[in-house]
Design a protein around this motif. Sequence first.
Motif, short mmCIF file in Angstrom:
data_model
loop_
_atom_site.label_atom_id
_atom_site.label_comp_id
_atom_site.label_asym_id
_atom_site.label_seq_id
_atom_site.Cartn_x
_atom_site.Cartn_y
_atom_site.Cartn_z
N GLN A 177 34.42 139.37 50.25
CA GLN A 177 33.48 139.58 49.47
C GLN A 177 33.54 140.58 48.45
O GLN A 177 34.29 141.86 48.67
N LEU A 178 33.21 140.20 47.13
CA LEU A 178 33.60 141.49 46.17
C LEU A 178 32.03 140.76 45.42
O LEU A 178 31.76 139.86 45.00
N GLN A 179 31.61 141.73 44.52
CA GLN A 179 30.48 141.65 43.53
C GLN A 179 30.70 143.37 42.45
O GLN A 179 30.64 143.95 43.32
N ARG A 180 31.57 141.88 41.46
CA ARG A 180 31.86 142.86 40.34
C ARG A 180 30.21 144.91 40.11
O ARG A 180 29.04 143.66 39.96
N GLY A 181 30.77 145.17 40.33
CA GLY A 181 29.74 146.70 39.88
C GLY A 181 29.01 146.98 40.96
O GLY A 181 27.84 147.82 41.24
N SER A 182 29.18 146.88 42.35
CA SER A 182 28.67 146.93 43.42
C SER A 182 28.99 147.69 44.62
O SER A 182 28.88 147.76 45.28
N CYS A 183 30.26 145.92 45.28
CA CYS A 183 30.68 146.17 46.33
C CYS A 183 31.74 145.20 46.16
O CYS A 183 31.85 144.57 45.89
N ILE A 184 32.40 145.83 47.62
CA ILE A 184 33.77 144.99 48.08
C ILE A 184 33.96 144.48 49.85
O ILE A 184 33.68 145.79 50.23
N LEU A 185 34.34 144.29 49.96
CA LEU A 185 34.20 143.87 51.51
C LEU A 185 36.01 143.55 51.89
O LEU A 185 36.51 142.72 51.20
#
Length: 206
Positions: A123-131
Motif C-alpha cells: 500500500q502507498l499513499q503519497r506524502g502520507s504512508c507506505i506499507l
Amino acid sequence: MPRIRPLATLFAIPLAVAAALGMATPPAQAASGGASTCRGQGVDPAAQIRHRTDTVIKAPLSTVWKLQTDVERWPAWQAPVLTMKRLDPGPLRKGSRFRWTTPAPATPTTPETTLSITSTVRQLQRGSCILWKGPAIGEGLRIDEGVHLWTFTQVRGGVRVHTEETWTGEQVEADVPTATEALGRGLEQWLRDLKATAEADQTDSR
C-alpha cells in the motif's frame, strides 16, 4: 532465537513527499485500537514479534522522500545494506518490488550468512504512508514475513516519521524476546540514520 541485529533493518521502505509534489499531507490513518495504517492496512495484528517508534526529522518532506524512496541508494547511507536491485522501473508505487542483501552474524544456533530480502510494496499513499512486506532468506536463517509500515506527517520544523514492524516465522518465534529486542534496535537505528542523513543534507545545502 539468536541475536540478529542486521536483520532488524530488513523491513523498512519508505515514503514522504507531499511537499515536493505540492500535495497536502494527511495524518496517518488509524485502525481500531489506535494502530496506524496505510489505506486501511497495517502490520500483522497476530504477530508475536513487533515494535513501533518514531522521530522528528528537521528537514523538508522532499529531502526525507528522496532518501527513503531512492532505494537503490540505500547502501550509501545504511551500512547493513550490502546490495540493492530494483525489480521494476519508475518511482515506488503499489506493487513495486526490489531485492537487497544484508549480513547476519553467526550465533550459537545459526551460522553467519547473508540474507536476501525481496520487498513488495502493498500500500502507498503519497506524502502520507507506505506499507511493504516480504521474506528474508539466508543459509540457516529465515524470517517468513516482515511487514513494515511507515507514516510521514509534516509538523512544525520538520517531519514526524513513524514506523511499525512485525515478524513472523518459526525460527524467529522460537525466542520472541530476543527477536523483539533485535527488531527494536534495528528500527531505532534506521530512524537515527535517516534523521542524521536528512539533517546533514540540510546543513550541507546552506
